[in-house]
Design a protein around this motif. Structure first.
Motif, PDB file in Angstrom:
ATOM      1  N   ARG A  46       0.714  -1.348   0.273  1.00 13.46           N
ATOM      2  CA  ARG A  46      -0.082   0.019  -0.198  1.00 13.46           C
ATOM      3  C   ARG A  46       0.759   1.256   0.144  1.00 13.46           C
ATOM      4  O   ARG A  46       0.154   2.330  -0.954  1.00 13.46           O
ATOM      5  N   GLU A  50       1.799   1.675  -3.696  1.00  9.09           N
ATOM      6  CA  GLU A  50       0.583   2.642  -4.184  1.00  9.09           C
ATOM      7  C   GLU A  50       0.346   3.817  -4.175  1.00  9.09           C
ATOM      8  O   GLU A  50      -0.134   4.768  -4.664  1.00  9.09           O
ATOM      9  N   GLU A  51       1.280   4.595  -3.034  1.00 11.38           N
ATOM     10  CA  GLU A  51       0.999   5.816  -2.517  1.00 11.38           C
ATOM     11  C   GLU A  51       2.542   6.331  -2.644  1.00 11.38           C
ATOM     12  O   GLU A  51       1.836   7.026  -3.386  1.00 11.38           O
ATOM     13  N   LYS A  52       3.611   5.684  -2.677  1.00 11.36           N
ATOM     14  CA  LYS A  52       4.621   6.603  -2.738  1.00 11.36           C
ATOM     15  C   LYS A  52       5.088   6.300  -4.453  1.00 11.36           C
ATOM     16  O   LYS A  52       6.171   6.985  -4.978  1.00 11.36           O
ATOM     17  N   GLY A 439      -9.331   5.831   4.142  1.00  8.00           N
ATOM     18  CA  GLY A 439      -7.083   5.536   4.405  1.00  8.00           C
ATOM     19  C   GLY A 439      -7.206   4.180   5.948  1.00  8.00           C
ATOM     20  O   GLY A 439      -7.845   4.360   6.511  1.00  8.00           O
TER      21      GLY A 439
END
Length: 461
Positions: A46, A50-52, A439
């Motif tokens: 995640r 996905e995020e960074k 989130g």
């Protein structure tokens, strides 16, 4: 102004992520590493993918597949691998070390309390709500990775077969991974398109990551470097063991801890549960380190604190030295025994990554190896689904019972033991993340607070 900025620009790696920024991210990953390997891999996926967008999906899975083949906790080794890719050896040590640091601190503190005051039911109550969110995170990981990895019917079939083998047939984890790897190896070597990397996640999003798809200069395999890495990490791992044996003798408790857990570090394929029964038996019957049932108390600590489940070995090492302290104060002996067990458990993990990762990286384009790893990725989805169901059963139900039907067997939940509050919180967490796209951090915070409120109001003990 330009001149003063120039040294900073040169100091940054090509991907632009400073060591300080990476430190903060890895610290966040470590703080959220609950729920065993499935939950920990889900958290890393995640945050990192996905995020960074530090690393691509295909590269993340490539690294994960290698780590799944190694003895030791695959999630900690995966963190070490990605940290090494990003910032060389220092980055790997930082990522892998931070991953286990919260667990070391938490288990050590709980071991002190346990040794002084006995069972600590408040710990299970404290993390009651947290487990509900972890279950949602694990299920999300199954869906996310499955969507990207299972791009054709053959890979879906491998995932299904892996799930059936481990969930219903209790097949050894290494055997499942070996079988999947062989199928993929020969399928890739034959040029079957179902086993090529482009069929399981190498899409436009894969190229949109900071690390890129090129091979970093430090990741090129070199025989001289490999010899140095092996010499350094074998020395760090084994010299303390040999020193203890030579100075104190084989029968001293610290020598026994060093030798026993060094052996365990070599055979922990398939995660902690593959060896915990053996460790418990040896610790109780052979060495007398634990009383019957105390291994479950230690496992409860490891399950409800951040870090790999194999951190339970620190509790075993602590209790062993605490009860056989010799001339040392018992708490000091226990602390040293716990840290020694942790050191000989995790030092080999850095050796496996720093020695093998360069060769795994350079083989990313190899058709046969890509096919093998594609099939292993599919099998891993089935294994993570098994872990998700296992974790869900033990989160929502208080008791399970063994059910056998011909060659099939499983631990089925006892429906009368369902915990309504656990079911409610788990359902709310799943609904929040899947339906309303809340989130990870808000979900973790909300369920944790709910768990604490239930405890403070006396609803749960």
């Amino acid at each position: 102004m330009q001149n003063s900025d120039q040294p900073i620009a040169q100091a940054l790696p090509s991907h632009g992520v400073s060591l300080g920024e990476a430190f903060r991210v890895w610290l966040r990953v470590a703080a959220l590493s609950f729920g065993g390997p499935a939950g920990q891999i889900a958290v890393m996926h995640r945050i990192l993918v996905e995020e960074k967008r530090w690393i691509s999906e295909s590269r993340f899975l490539h690294a994960l597949n290698y780590c799944m083949l190694l003895p030791g906790p695959e999630a900690q080794q995966l963190a070490t691998y990605v940290g090494w890719l990003m910032h060389r050896t220092l980055g790997g040590i930082m990522a892998g070390g931070l991953f286990i640091l919260p667990g070391i601190v938490a288990i050590m503190g709980l071991s002190w309390i346990y040794a002084l005051y006995g069972k600590i039911g408040i710990v299970a109550a404290l993390f009651f709500g947290l487990k509900a969110a972890v279950l949602a995170i694990v299920l999300e990981a199954v869906v996310r990775i499955g969507k990207r990895a299972l791009k054709n019917r053959i890979l879906i079939g491998i995932a299904a077969a892996a799930f059936v083998a481990i969930f219903f047939l209790d097949a050894p984890f290494p055997l499942i991974i070996l079988a999947a790897g062989l199928i993929g190896f020969f399928g890739g070597r034959a040029g079957l398109p179902q086993f090529q990397a482009g069929n399981h996640g190498n899409d436009a999003q894969d190229n949109d990551n900071l690390l890129g798809e090129h091979l970093p200069a430090h990741a090129s395999p070199n025989m001289g470097r490999s010899v140095r890495v092996a010499a350094i990490w074998l020395t760090l791992w084994l010299v303390p063991v040999l020193a203890l044996v030579l100075i104190l003798g084989r029968d001293y408790v610290f020598s026994q801890i060093a030798i026993f857990f060094s052996k365990m570090a070599m055979v922990t394929f398939g995660g902690a549960y593959a060896v915990l029964a053996y460790v418990a038996q040896q610790a109780v019957e052979t060495y007398g380190w634990l009383q019957p049932g105390e291994m479950l108390d230690g496992l409860g600590m490891a399950e409800t604190t951040p870090g790999p489940l194999i951190m339970v070995l620190q509790f075993v090492g602590f209790m062993a030295a605490f009860r056989d302290a010799g001339a040392l104060p018992p708490l000091l002996a226990g602390t040293l025994g716990g840290l020694l067990a942790t050191w000989v458990t995790f030092a080999p993990c850095f050796l496996w990554i720093f020695l093998g990762a360069p060769y795994i990286e350079v083989l990313r384009g190899n058709r046969a190896l890509s096919g093998a790893l594609s099939a292993i990725t599919a099998a891993v989805v089935g294994v993570i689904l098994n872990l998700a169901i296992w974790f869900g059963i033990h989160t929502i139900f208080g008791n399970v019972q063994a059910v056998e039907w011909g060659p099939f067997s499983l631990d089925a939940p006892v429906w009368e033991s369902v915990n309504g509050w656990a079911l409610l919180l788990s359902g709310a967490a799943i609904l929040a993340m899947f339906r309303f796209h809340v989130g990870m951090l808000p979900t973790l915070a909300a369920t944790s607070i709910a768990g604490l409120v239930l405890y403070w109001t006396g609803v749960i003990a």
